[in-house]
Design a protein around this motif. Sequence first.
Motif, PDB file in Angstrom:
ATOM      1  N   ASN A  47     -19.087   4.061   8.892  1.00 46.71           N
ATOM      2  CA  ASN A  47     -19.935   3.001   8.359  1.00 46.71           C
ATOM      3  C   ASN A  47     -20.920   2.567   9.438  1.00 46.71           C
ATOM      4  O   ASN A  47     -20.886   1.445   9.928  1.00 46.71           O
ATOM      5  CB  ASN A  47     -19.087   1.817   7.878  1.00 46.71           C
ATOM      6  N   SER A  65     -27.871   1.318   9.843  1.00 46.87           N
ATOM      7  CA  SER A  65     -28.997   2.015   9.236  1.00 46.87           C
ATOM      8  C   SER A  65     -29.867   2.589  10.348  1.00 46.87           C
ATOM      9  O   SER A  65     -29.750   2.201  11.520  1.00 46.87           O
ATOM     10  CB  SER A  65     -29.819   1.059   8.374  1.00 46.87           C
ATOM     11  N   ASN A  69     -33.420   3.250   5.786  1.00 48.61           N
ATOM     12  CA  ASN A  69     -32.202   2.644   5.245  1.00 48.61           C
ATOM     13  C   ASN A  69     -31.023   3.607   5.185  1.00 48.61           C
ATOM     14  O   ASN A  69     -29.930   3.212   4.756  1.00 48.61           O
ATOM     15  CB  ASN A  69     -32.479   2.084   3.845  1.00 48.61           C
ATOM     16  N   ARG A  70     -31.224   4.846   5.600  1.00 51.24           N
ATOM     17  CA  ARG A  70     -30.099   5.792   5.618  1.00 51.24           C
ATOM     18  C   ARG A  70     -29.158   5.457   6.768  1.00 51.24           C
ATOM     19  O   ARG A  70     -29.553   4.859   7.770  1.00 51.24           O
ATOM     20  CB  ARG A  70     -30.622   7.221   5.720  1.00 51.24           C
ATOM     21  N   ARG A  71     -27.899   5.849   6.631  1.00 54.23           N
ATOM     22  CA  ARG A  71     -26.878   5.489   7.596  1.00 54.23           C
ATOM     23  C   ARG A  71     -26.760   6.520   8.713  1.00 54.23           C
ATOM     24  O   ARG A  71     -26.766   7.725   8.477  1.00 54.23           O
ATOM     25  CB  ARG A  71     -25.515   5.340   6.909  1.00 54.23           C
TER      26      ARG A  71
END
Length: 512
Positions: free
Chosen positions: A474, A477, A387-389
């Motif tokens: 932005n 994920s 879930n990290r970007r």
Amino acid sequence: MRIVLVNVPHPAIGSRIPDDHLPPLGLLAIGGPLIDDGHDLRLIDGEFGPMDPDAIVAEALAFRPDAVLFGHSGSTSGHPVIADLASRLASARPGLPIVYGGVFPTYHWREILRDEPYVAAIVRGEGEETARRLMAALSAGSPLASVPGIAFRSGDGPHATQAAPVIRDLDAYRVGWELIDHARYKYWGGLRAVVVQFSRGCPHLCNYCGQRGFWTRWRHRDPVRFARELARLHRDHGVRVINFADENPTVSKKAWRVFLETLIAENVDLILVGSTRADDIVRDADILQLYKRAGWTRFLLGLESTDEATLARIRKGGATTTDREAIRLLRAHGILSMATWVVGFEEETDRDYWRGLRQLLSYDPDQIQMLYVTPHRWTPYFSIAANRRVIQTDRRRWDYKHQVLATRHMAPWRVLLWFKFIEVAVQARPRALARVVFHRDAGLRHAMRWYTRMGRRVWSYEIVNFLRDPLVKNGPSVAEFWGEPQDSEEESMVVVNAERRPEAARPRADAA
């Protein structure tokens, strides 16, 4: 068959910054068995220059190949380069069988076969025996479905055959050293060098490691035969530096001691460098004098972190007290220590970096290699980071030396500042500089000066790259960028209780 092996020019900093180049062991390892099967082989090493893509295509086609084989140890970051070259080859000569092997294609075979129609087959896992069987099938026009350990397109899309068995006897296949001109390959500041493997795999459970599952099981070569092969490389080809590609060659103390004693008895002037675990160094405190006498000059110790909670989270299985003791023991025996320290396992803050720096300074390593955490879809760590970007969407930059993941509490530029500051603080502290300038061992002094010169170039190159490369604010994920976790497929091969030694792959007595 006429077969071309292609080592592409890799975009990673480690390939482009040094003036030295090492031979592509993976391609040579499959080259030896293919030569012994009667195939006519040519190796094109695009790292020199580096070669222009059009020049590689022209040289490959001039050999009039029946197949072209791609592979690269850089794997993930090297894939875009291989994809481009394979596409160019297919356009220049439609229908030419293109085969692709290595860690990245072993696990991303579905996407590659779906998106890259010019790839005919993918070798999954170890390649020596699988490549032999695949080339035999292509030569005879036999169905590819009969070859274990590959992936190819069938009528209903990408299809993988049953996994190939782990190679139990690593001495059953020889390295095709005759494919290279040894005079071209240098390391350690211009010394003739090769890359070798004493063992494959690792028995430890570090959940971020992209190599453990690829090899499936730890095994080693016959230590006496291996030592004698290194001695022959020195005597017959003038090789001075032996760079071990093993993840952990010292797992078996008994086998490792036999190797060291045999190499000492050969009485050859070699410089050995490679990686191992700190706990193995501590375990071998009583035989470290044999390490030194055999020629060991530097060990890279995968510390990864100086934080006990992080080490437990990534299942490193080590301890900070062991790491510190290993560095002390190596120095006491005249062997350099290079500590790897990875940024990005957790959502760090300024306080975390400051605490880590203080611990690194207390370890007092001779050299340091800073890396960024880079998750691989086939490892258990991928689910932790899913879930990290992603802030770096250029896959050529997924080489451990570029920031690829966002950190919640710190902007990328701030992470970079800490990264570069820690490197300077550890490498340029007075005690470290004194060793570089005044170390009483001329060989170690040369080694540290060579690494320092290269490190200065890398240090500035990384800053320029950071300023030049666009980062996504932005981004997707990790799971959106790479796909669903694949750790259930981590082991690329199967372990069998018995495996017949292939007759055609027996090493020749005169093989060097």
